[in-house]
Scaffold this motif. Structure first.
Motif, mmCIF file in Angstrom:
data_model
loop_
_atom_site.group_PDB
_atom_site.id
_atom_site.type_symbol
_atom_site.label_atom_id
_atom_site.label_comp_id
_atom_site.label_asym_id
_atom_site.label_seq_id
_atom_site.Cartn_x
_atom_site.Cartn_y
_atom_site.Cartn_z
ATOM 1 N N GLN A 526 0.816 -1.216 0.000
ATOM 2 C CA GLN A 526 0.000 0.000 0.000
ATOM 3 C C GLN A 526 0.849 1.266 0.000
ATOM 4 N N GLY A 527 2.169 1.120 -0.132
ATOM 5 C CA GLY A 527 3.046 2.280 -0.273
ATOM 6 C C GLY A 527 3.830 2.668 0.958
ATOM 7 N N MET A 528 3.686 1.935 2.052
ATOM 8 C CA MET A 528 4.419 2.252 3.272
ATOM 9 C C MET A 528 5.861 1.780 3.138
ATOM 10 N N SER A 529 6.811 2.564 3.640
ATOM 11 C CA SER A 529 8.209 2.116 3.658
ATOM 12 C C SER A 529 8.415 1.148 4.817
ATOM 13 N N LEU A 530 9.528 0.408 4.785
ATOM 14 C CA LEU A 530 9.793 -0.560 5.834
ATOM 15 C C LEU A 530 9.946 0.131 7.181
ATOM 16 N N ARG A 531 10.681 1.237 7.204
ATOM 17 C CA ARG A 531 10.853 1.937 8.479
ATOM 18 C C ARG A 531 9.526 2.504 8.970
ATOM 19 N N GLU A 532 8.708 3.043 8.060
ATOM 20 C CA GLU A 532 7.393 3.541 8.466
ATOM 21 C C GLU A 532 6.545 2.421 9.048
ATOM 22 N N PHE A 533 6.625 1.265 8.428
ATOM 23 C CA PHE A 533 5.877 0.123 8.954
ATOM 24 C C PHE A 533 6.328 -0.215 10.368
ATOM 25 N N HIS A 534 7.640 -0.318 10.559
ATOM 26 C CA HIS A 534 8.154 -0.669 11.879
ATOM 27 C C HIS A 534 7.733 0.356 12.928
ATOM 28 N N ASP A 535 7.925 1.635 12.623
ATOM 29 C CA ASP A 535 7.651 2.676 13.611
ATOM 30 C C ASP A 535 6.172 2.718 13.982
ATOM 31 N N GLU A 536 5.289 2.614 12.976
ATOM 32 C CA GLU A 536 3.865 2.681 13.287
ATOM 33 C C GLU A 536 3.382 1.424 13.989
ATOM 34 N N ALA A 537 3.804 0.257 13.496
ATOM 35 C CA ALA A 537 3.306 -1.002 14.066
ATOM 36 C C ALA A 537 3.678 -1.129 15.534
ATOM 37 N N LEU A 538 4.895 -0.713 15.891
ATOM 38 C CA LEU A 538 5.331 -0.844 17.276
ATOM 39 C C LEU A 538 4.695 0.193 18.193
ATOM 40 N N SER A 539 4.113 1.229 17.625
ATOM 41 C CA SER A 539 3.553 2.296 18.453
ATOM 42 C C SER A 539 2.252 1.896 19.142
ATOM 43 N N TYR A 540 1.647 0.773 18.732
ATOM 44 C CA TYR A 540 0.370 0.356 19.315
ATOM 45 C C TYR A 540 0.528 -0.470 20.576
ATOM 46 N N GLY A 541 1.726 -0.937 20.878
ATOM 47 C CA GLY A 541 1.891 -1.855 21.992
ATOM 48 C C GLY A 541 1.469 -3.256 21.593
ATOM 49 N N SER A 542 1.441 -4.146 22.567
ATOM 50 C CA SER A 542 1.176 -5.566 22.281
ATOM 51 C C SER A 542 -0.317 -5.845 22.272
ATOM 52 N N ILE A 543 -0.951 -5.475 21.166
ATOM 53 C CA ILE A 543 -2.380 -5.738 21.021
ATOM 54 C C ILE A 543 -2.569 -6.986 20.167
ATOM 55 N N PRO A 544 -3.742 -7.612 20.221
ATOM 56 C CA PRO A 544 -3.980 -8.790 19.374
ATOM 57 C C PRO A 544 -3.725 -8.475 17.902
ATOM 58 N N MET A 545 -3.182 -9.446 17.188
ATOM 59 C CA MET A 545 -2.760 -9.211 15.814
ATOM 60 C C MET A 545 -3.929 -8.829 14.917
ATOM 61 N N SER A 546 -5.111 -9.372 15.153
ATOM 62 C CA SER A 546 -6.260 -9.014 14.311
ATOM 63 C C SER A 546 -6.611 -7.540 14.485
ATOM 64 N N ILE A 547 -6.474 -7.019 15.702
ATOM 65 C CA ILE A 547 -6.763 -5.605 15.955
ATOM 66 C C ILE A 547 -5.682 -4.736 15.326
ATOM 67 N N LEU A 548 -4.418 -5.143 15.453
ATOM 68 C CA LEU A 548 -3.328 -4.392 14.825
ATOM 69 C C LEU A 548 -3.526 -4.327 13.314
ATOM 70 N N ARG A 549 -3.906 -5.428 12.725
ATOM 71 C CA ARG A 549 -4.106 -5.477 11.273
ATOM 72 C C ARG A 549 -5.206 -4.504 10.835
ATOM 73 N N SER A 550 -6.287 -4.468 11.607
ATOM 74 C CA SER A 550 -7.384 -3.570 11.238
ATOM 75 C C SER A 550 -6.966 -2.109 11.336
ATOM 76 N N GLN A 551 -6.035 -1.790 12.227
ATOM 77 C CA GLN A 551 -5.564 -0.419 12.360
ATOM 78 C C GLN A 551 -4.564 -0.041 11.277
ATOM 79 N N MET A 552 -3.710 -0.958 10.909
ATOM 80 C CA MET A 552 -2.645 -0.667 9.953
ATOM 81 C C MET A 552 -3.135 -0.634 8.503
ATOM 82 N N LEU A 553 -4.228 -1.327 8.200
ATOM 83 C CA LEU A 553 -4.681 -1.477 6.810
ATOM 84 C C LEU A 553 -6.029 -0.814 6.573
ATOM 85 N N ARG A 554 -6.267 0.313 7.211
ATOM 86 C CA ARG A 554 -7.551 0.998 7.014
ATOM 87 C C ARG A 554 -7.581 1.707 5.673
#
Length: 554
Positions: A526-554
């Motif tokens: 979807q156009g995100m860089s690898l570093r952008e992915f890492h920084d955003e994904a880790l900013s949510y804390g340890s939430i269930p993966m299904s919830i993280l996925r719904s936030q990252m791929l809106r």
């Protein structure tokens, strides 16, 4: 929510409720308070009695009622300020995690909890590793906490007895393991003699005697009721899998995937061995040859700690600003030896205020004096940076966005351990295993995680073995692990007993890694860089993966 918006965000009513929830849990569970870095409970211990578990469950019910009330208010109002995007993620995560906790409580899973790695006996001993020992005040606090071990173990006996009265007892193998651990804690030279106090002081002697009595009680009162079968069955296993993975998993598909992934890794290892030693050399022979090479050997725990620290510091220095932003608060990590000596390797996070550093612990079994760097370099990346130290530290840094519960008390292995395995593979992809020997070690770690997907699901669901000639049991699993890992016998035994006694946890590593890699690929597409992915994904804390996925791929 962008990072700029998060920086401006004021704590919500739900955040305040979560804050109170964590502090109430800390008062109920002083061990958790120490792990989270919440002061005021360092001289206390919970007693693990039925009353304790009921009190925790009651507080969880109150928190769920708070979420319901916030939801009702939000439904009646269009004012987004009442319940913002961060709150929605918090509420969804709370419901998933807390409802599972209550289900486990109702089934008396906590009352019966007993295994070789993650049950009250280990909690009561390992909490002391997190406590400072430098000052006279530190030592007095340790003395006070040691005097409460006897009451905590007696309360634990009450819970085990109550569960046993309903036929809910851990497998005989786990009882034997914990008996041995209690006897080791009662013996001279145990972990209790490495807490900064005189080895023969009254408090240490009192605690040692308590663990000795616990060993006797387990042998005399619980072991006769313990079943000899290890499998927990599909119903219990599905609950544990959801708890640890943070999502519902098609267990039958995961089992087949684990075997397929194992086949892929074996083929890649075979290619490296052919390159190093020729096609006549077996995997076991290659491991022995590498172990014999001086350049991959470390002698003694001092050399091991120095090597761990050097590798961990190097990773932080080289990755910061390139593939990750590593916050200043977590650009240091401490590497230590765990005096328990049970064979495990683990990470303990910083306190919430960073007054205690993140630490990588190596629990060296008695008698082991030689360590092999070709095999363990990937472990440093798993426990340190970009693994757990970065992941958990990044969560703690997000104080302007994440409330206290999401920072310190919310954790699931599919997210956490899945990330650590993702980090191992990332380091391989970034060229940190150009040496074929350390790449072989990395692949062996990946191979173990794939193998235990099959082992764990195979045993607990009573599946047919890959050959289709028998049903999985502990004997077959031991042979399977011996054929699919470079672990020595002592570590292999510990690991196998861990899988048998902690169902659903071990597969969450590889299953979580698979989820992380799929999420990364979808975000990059979807156009995100690898570093952008890492920084955003880790900013949510340890939430269930299904919830993280719904936030990252809106």
């Amino acid at each position: 929510m962008s990072s700029i918006e998060a920086d401006k965000r004021s704590p919500s009513l739900l955040d305040a409720s979560c804050e109170g929830f964590v502090h109430d849990l800390a008062a109920l569970s002083p061990i958790s308070a120490t792990e989270w870095g919440i002061p005021g409970y360092e001289d206390k211990l919970e007693d693990f009695s039925p009353h304790y578990w009921d009190a925790v469950a009651d507080r969880i019910r109150e928190m769920i009622a708070d979420i319901d009330a916030f939801d009702d208010c939000t439904d009646d109002s269009d004012d987004d300020d009442n319940f913002d995007e961060v709150d929605h993620v918090t509420a969804e995560t709370l419901r998933d995690r807390l409802c599972l906790e209550l289900d486990l409580h109702h089934r008396m899973e906590y009352h019966r909890q007993l295994n070789n790695i993650a049950s009250p006996v280990q909690a009561l001993s390992q909490v002391f590793l997190l406590m400072p020992q430098e000052t006279a005040e530190d030592k007095e606090i340790i003395r006070a906490r040691l005097t409460q071990i006897d009451a905590a173990l007696k309360g634990y006996q009450e819970s085990l007895s109550e569960a046993a009265a309903q036929g809910k007892v851990a497998a005989h193998r786990q009882v034997d393991e914990v008996v041995n651990q209690c006897e080791n804690l009662a013996d001279s030279g145990s972990l209790l003699e490495h807490l900064g106090l005189e080895a023969d002081c009254a408090e240490v002697e009192h605690a040692r005697a308590a663990f000795g009595e616990m060993a006797d009680w387990l042998s005399e009162h619980l072991a006769p009721h313990a079943p000899h079968g290890d499998a927990v069955g599909r119903d219990r296993y599905e609950l544990f899998s959801h708890l640890f993975v943070g999502d519902r998993v098609d267990l039958d598909e995961a089992y087949e995937w684990g075997l397929h992934r194992l086949h892929e890794i074996n083929a890649e290892q075979r290619n490296i061995i052919n390159e190093l030693y020729g096609d006549e050399c077996t995997l076991r022979q290659a491991f022995r040859k590498l172990n014999a090479e001086q350049k991959y050997q470390l002698h003694g725990t001092d050399a091991l700690v120095e090597w761990m620290q050097t590798q961990a510091d190097r990773a932080i220095a080289e990755l910061h600003g390139k593939h990750f932003h590593i916050p200043e608060q977590i650009r240091t990590i401490e590497c230590r030896i765990d005096p328990a000596g049970n064979g495990g390797i683990f990470y303990t996070p910083p306190s919430d205020d960073f007054s205690r550093s993140g630490r990588m612990w190596w629990s060296v079994p008695a008698g082991q004096d030689v360590f092999h760097t070709w095999q363990e370099l990937t472990t440093v990346f798993h426990e340190g940076v970009p693994g757990h130290h970065l992941q958990i530290g990044q969560t703690l840094v997000e104080g302007s966005k994440l409330n206290l519960w999401r920072r310190v008390a919310c954790w699931n292995s599919g997210h956490g351990e899945g990330w650590a395995l993702y980090a191992e593979k990332l380091m391989a992809d970034l060229g940190y295993h150009e040496d074929p020997a350390t790449r072989l070690g990395y692949l062996d770690a990946q191979r173990l995680r794939a193998a235990r997907v099959a082992v764990d699901i195979g045993i607990h669901l009573g599946k047919k073995t890959p050959e289709g000639t028998a049903v999985w049991d502990a004997s077959y699993a031991r042979s399977f692990l011996r054929d699919n890992t470079a672990m020595d016998d002592a570590n292999l035994s510990f690991e196998l007993n861990r899988y048998l006694g902690w169902p659903g946890q071990a597969p969450s590593y590889a299953i979580g890694q698979r989820m992380w890699e799929r999420l990364r690929d979808d975000c990059l597409s979807q156009g995100m860089s690898l570093r952008e992915f890492h920084d955003e994904a880790l900013s949510y804390g340890s939430i269930p993966m299904s919830i993280l996925r719904s936030q990252m791929l809106r």
